[in-house]
Design an enzyme around this catalytic site. Structure first.
Site, PDB file in Angstrom:
ATOM      1  N   ILE A 172       0.867  -1.175   0.000  1.00 39.28           N
ATOM      2  CA  ILE A 172       0.000   0.000   0.000  1.00 39.28           C
ATOM      3  C   ILE A 172       0.903   1.224   0.000  1.00 39.28           C
ATOM      4  CG2 ILE A 172      -1.666   1.312   1.381  1.00 39.28           C
ATOM      5  CD1 ILE A 172      -2.834  -1.388   2.256  1.00 39.28           C
ATOM      6  N   ASN A 216      -1.947   1.266 -12.405  1.00 43.43           N
ATOM      7  CA  ASN A 216      -2.036  -0.033 -11.728  1.00 43.43           C
ATOM      8  C   ASN A 216      -2.952  -0.932 -12.535  1.00 43.43           C
ATOM      9  OD1 ASN A 216      -1.725  -1.970  -9.616  1.00 43.43           O
ATOM     10  ND2 ASN A 216      -3.748  -1.398  -8.836  1.00 43.43           N
ATOM     11  N   HIS A 239      -5.637  -4.144 -11.826  1.00 43.83           N
ATOM     12  CA  HIS A 239      -6.327  -4.835 -10.739  1.00 43.83           C
ATOM     13  C   HIS A 239      -7.169  -5.960 -11.332  1.00 43.83           C
ATOM     14  CE1 HIS A 239      -8.039  -5.308  -6.767  1.00 43.83           C
ATOM     15  NE2 HIS A 239      -9.223  -5.409  -7.344  1.00 43.83           N
TER      16      HIS A 239
HETATM   17  C1  GRF Z   1      -2.123  -9.560 -11.367  1.00 36.41           C
HETATM   18  O1  GRF Z   1      -3.226 -10.381 -11.186  1.00 36.41           O
HETATM   19  C2  GRF Z   1      -2.492  -8.114 -11.223  1.00 36.41           C
HETATM   20  O2  GRF Z   1      -3.796  -7.847 -11.629  1.00 36.41           O
HETATM   21  C3  GRF Z   1      -2.340  -7.889  -9.755  1.00 36.41           C
HETATM   22  O3  GRF Z   1      -1.217  -8.647  -9.383  1.00 36.41           O
HETATM   23  C4  GRF Z   1      -1.081  -9.741 -10.268  1.00 36.41           C
HETATM   24  C5  GRF Z   1       0.316  -9.726 -10.801  1.00 36.41           C
HETATM   25  O4  GRF Z   1       0.570 -10.832 -11.621  1.00 36.41           O
HETATM   26  N1  GRF Z   1      -2.200  -6.473  -9.454  1.00 36.41           N
HETATM   27  P1  GRF Z   1       1.998 -10.978 -12.334  1.00 36.41           P
HETATM   28  O5  GRF Z   1       3.035 -10.919 -11.238  1.00 36.41           O
HETATM   29  O6  GRF Z   1       2.131  -9.854 -13.302  1.00 36.41           O
HETATM   30  O7  GRF Z   1       1.958 -12.313 -13.009  1.00 36.41           O
END
Ligand code: GRF
Length: 217
Positions: free
Chosen positions: A95, A110, A112
């Site tokens: 955070i 970001n 999500h």
């Molecule tokens: C993804 O699911 C993203 O949406 C979230 O963290 C995860 C990261 O996955 N914020 P990766 O490390 O890029 O495979």
């Protein structure tokens, strides 16, 4: 922006989104280039991916800092050494303080794994299934001080199938993440995407819908 858009990627884990960004930005003529990867975990697999591409990396272990403010100050310092035009959170499991978010206002994205504003926070695939959602997906958004609450840029919608588990749903959502994150970064690098002081997102000079650009299969 003169020259390519310098992107610093922050991650804590696997780095599949980093890989998708690397694959897209290494294509000839890409307006963006990943110039460094920063992690709060020395064992993040994303660092291996970065090294395989000869990218500079930096590890800052949050456990070594007195608190969030000290950690984020050091993080900003490390990031700014690479003079980024854009900072991309790609599974960065921290955070961030208001000071950090304000410092990168309008140049901090970001991704999500849900259709925001639904399912902010963790365990989104499980929560989508428990809620009986018929649609799920992922969202790229500008980061503001509200956790997972910043203005939306692009969403990819995935249909929830009967028999889906958190794992199968996560796999399909992840595949979409790898499409929409490079798209949003390209828009930004091309100077087409911006966050106005009003908090509104503009694409090609036009205000975007609150949902951002929505992609359906
Ligand atoms: C993804 O699911 C993203 O949406 C979230 O963290 C995860 C990261 O996955 N914020 P990766 O490390 O890029 O495979």
């Amino acid at each position: 922006m003169p020259g390519p858009c310098n992107v610093v990627v922050l991650l804590s884990g696997h780095g599949s989104n980093l890989q998708a960004l690397l694959d897209s930005t290494m294509a000839p003529g890409s307006p963006a280039r990943v110039c460094a990867v920063v992690s709060n975990r020395a064992d993040a697999h994303g660092l291996v991916r970065a090294h395989a591409h000869g990218l500079p990396t930096c590890v800052l272990d949050h456990a070594h800092y007195a608190g969030r403010d000290a950690f984020d100050a050091a993080l900003m310092d490390s990031i700014d050494r690479f003079t980024p035009d854009l900072v991309v959170l790609a599974g960065f499991m921290r955070i961030l303080t208001p000071a950090f978010v304000r410092h990168y206002q309008g140049r901090l994205l970001n991704i999500h794994p849900s259709l925001l504003p639904r399912h902010k926070g963790l365990h989104t695939h499980q929560r989508a299934l428990q809620a009986g959602d018929t649609e799920h997906g992922c969202t790229v958004h500008f980061v503001t001080e509200e956790l997972d609450g910043g203005p939306l840029v692009v969403q990819a919608v995935v249909t929830v199938e009967s028999g889906d588990t958190p794992h199968t749903l996560a796999q399909r959502v992840h595949a979409q993440e790898h499409r929409v994150y490079p798209l949003a970064v390209r828009w930004f690098a091309e100077g087409r995407l911006m966050l106005a002081a009003s908090g509104r997102v503009y694409l090609d000079g036009q205000p975007m819908a609150a949902s951002g650009h929505v992609i359906r299969q």
